[in-house]
Design a protein around this motif. Structure first.
Motif, PDB file in Angstrom:
ATOM      1  N   LYS A  99       7.953   0.475   9.085  1.00 39.99           N
ATOM      2  CA  LYS A  99       8.447   1.822   8.798  1.00 39.99           C
ATOM      3  C   LYS A  99       8.001   2.259   7.395  1.00 39.99           C
ATOM      4  O   LYS A  99       7.523   3.379   7.201  1.00 39.99           O
ATOM      5  N   GLN A 100       8.127   1.347   6.437  1.00 39.91           N
ATOM      6  CA  GLN A 100       7.728   1.631   5.058  1.00 39.91           C
ATOM      7  C   GLN A 100       6.213   1.866   4.970  1.00 39.91           C
ATOM      8  O   GLN A 100       5.770   2.770   4.260  1.00 39.91           O
ATOM      9  N   ARG A 101       5.426   1.110   5.688  1.00 37.30           N
ATOM     10  CA  ARG A 101       3.973   1.268   5.681  1.00 37.30           C
ATOM     11  C   ARG A 101       3.581   2.649   6.241  1.00 37.30           C
ATOM     12  O   ARG A 101       2.680   3.295   5.733  1.00 37.30           O
ATOM     13  N   LYS A 102       4.262   3.073   7.293  1.00 43.25           N
ATOM     14  CA  LYS A 102       3.970   4.375   7.881  1.00 43.25           C
ATOM     15  C   LYS A 102       4.272   5.499   6.883  1.00 43.25           C
ATOM     16  O   LYS A 102       3.531   6.455   6.776  1.00 43.25           O
ATOM     17  N   LYS A 103       5.381   5.358   6.170  1.00 42.17           N
ATOM     18  CA  LYS A 103       5.737   6.348   5.135  1.00 42.17           C
ATOM     19  C   LYS A 103       4.657   6.422   4.063  1.00 42.17           C
ATOM     20  O   LYS A 103       4.257   7.489   3.634  1.00 42.17           O
ATOM     21  N   GLU A 104       4.200   5.250   3.638  1.00 37.59           N
ATOM     22  CA  GLU A 104       3.167   5.184   2.592  1.00 37.59           C
ATOM     23  C   GLU A 104       1.847   5.783   3.067  1.00 37.59           C
ATOM     24  O   GLU A 104       1.136   6.405   2.293  1.00 37.59           O
ATOM     25  N   GLU A 105       1.526   5.585   4.343  1.00 32.48           N
ATOM     26  CA  GLU A 105       0.294   6.155   4.902  1.00 32.48           C
ATOM     27  C   GLU A 105       0.362   7.683   4.926  1.00 32.48           C
ATOM     28  O   GLU A 105      -0.645   8.343   4.678  1.00 32.48           O
ATOM     29  N   LYS A 106       1.505   8.234   5.234  1.00 31.84           N
ATOM     30  CA  LYS A 106       1.679   9.684   5.281  1.00 31.84           C
ATOM     31  C   LYS A 106       1.518  10.288   3.894  1.00 31.84           C
ATOM     32  O   LYS A 106       0.983  11.386   3.740  1.00 31.84           O
ATOM     33  N   ILE A 107       1.990   9.576   2.885  1.00 31.77           N
ATOM     34  CA  ILE A 107       1.925  10.061   1.502  1.00 31.77           C
ATOM     35  C   ILE A 107       0.478  10.063   0.990  1.00 31.77           C
ATOM     36  O   ILE A 107       0.064  10.983   0.315  1.00 31.77           O
ATOM     37  N   SER A 108      -0.274   9.058   1.354  1.00 28.39           N
ATOM     38  CA  SER A 108      -1.647   8.940   0.802  1.00 28.39           C
ATOM     39  C   SER A 108      -2.673   9.643   1.612  1.00 28.39           C
ATOM     40  O   SER A 108      -2.722  10.419   2.351  1.00 28.39           O
TER      41      SER A 108
END
Length: 159
Positions: free
Chosen positions: A150-159
């Motif tokens: 879940k955290q990785r998906k959030k980080e991907e959306k931000i970058s």
């Protein structure tokens, strides 16, 4: 690299999967457990399954669920591979040319030994699946992995 030196990202990339999925690809566990895995005779299967179970307990003591699950997968693979050799002379389940499943046999040389080896692995495999430390660590790992993903998906959306 040993299992104790793995990054969090590498551990979180592990998938429990179905059956033996990933057993021969997820390092360094494959290299740590594969040398212990043998099923030629019941005596060899007994020693092998016990050695893998001992490794399973070692991983439990280290709090390493992935190692424990990989041991479970190797035990399951010992059961299924030995059973294949018990059911099919030479261990070949499918015809090379047609891809069709070959007829089962129980009268070929070594069939009884391979069946016994399969049962030895099955007993130890069942023991690992029901082991308290395994069940608790599996639940914890899956929860942690879900959060990690879940955290990785959030980080991907931000970058």
């Amino acid at each position: 690299m040993t299992s104790q030196q793995l990054s969090k990202a590498h551990l979180m990339s592990y998938r429990i999967g179905r059956g033996e999925q990933g057993v021969l690809t997820f390092e360094p566990y494959k290299s740590e457990i594969l040398p212990l895995w043998r099923f030629k005779t019941p005596a060899i299967a007994r020693t092998s399954s016990q050695n893998i179970y001992n490794k399973f307990i070692d991983y439990d003591k280290k709090g390493d669920f992935v190692g424990m699950d990989m041991c479970r997968k190797f035990l399951q693979m010992g059961m299924t591979r030995a059973k294949r050799y018990a059911n099919h002379a030479g261990g070949r389940k499918y015809d090379k040319e047609t891809g069709r499943e070959l007829e089962k046999s129980s009268k070929h040389e070594g069939a009884g030994e391979k069946l016994e080896a399969s049962l030895i692995f099955r007993d130890v495999w069942e023991k690992t699946k029901e082991y308290d430390g395994y069940v608790a660590k599996k639940e914890k790992f899956l929860k942690e992995q879900k959060e990690w993903d879940k955290q990785r998906k959030k980080e991907e959306k931000i970058s």
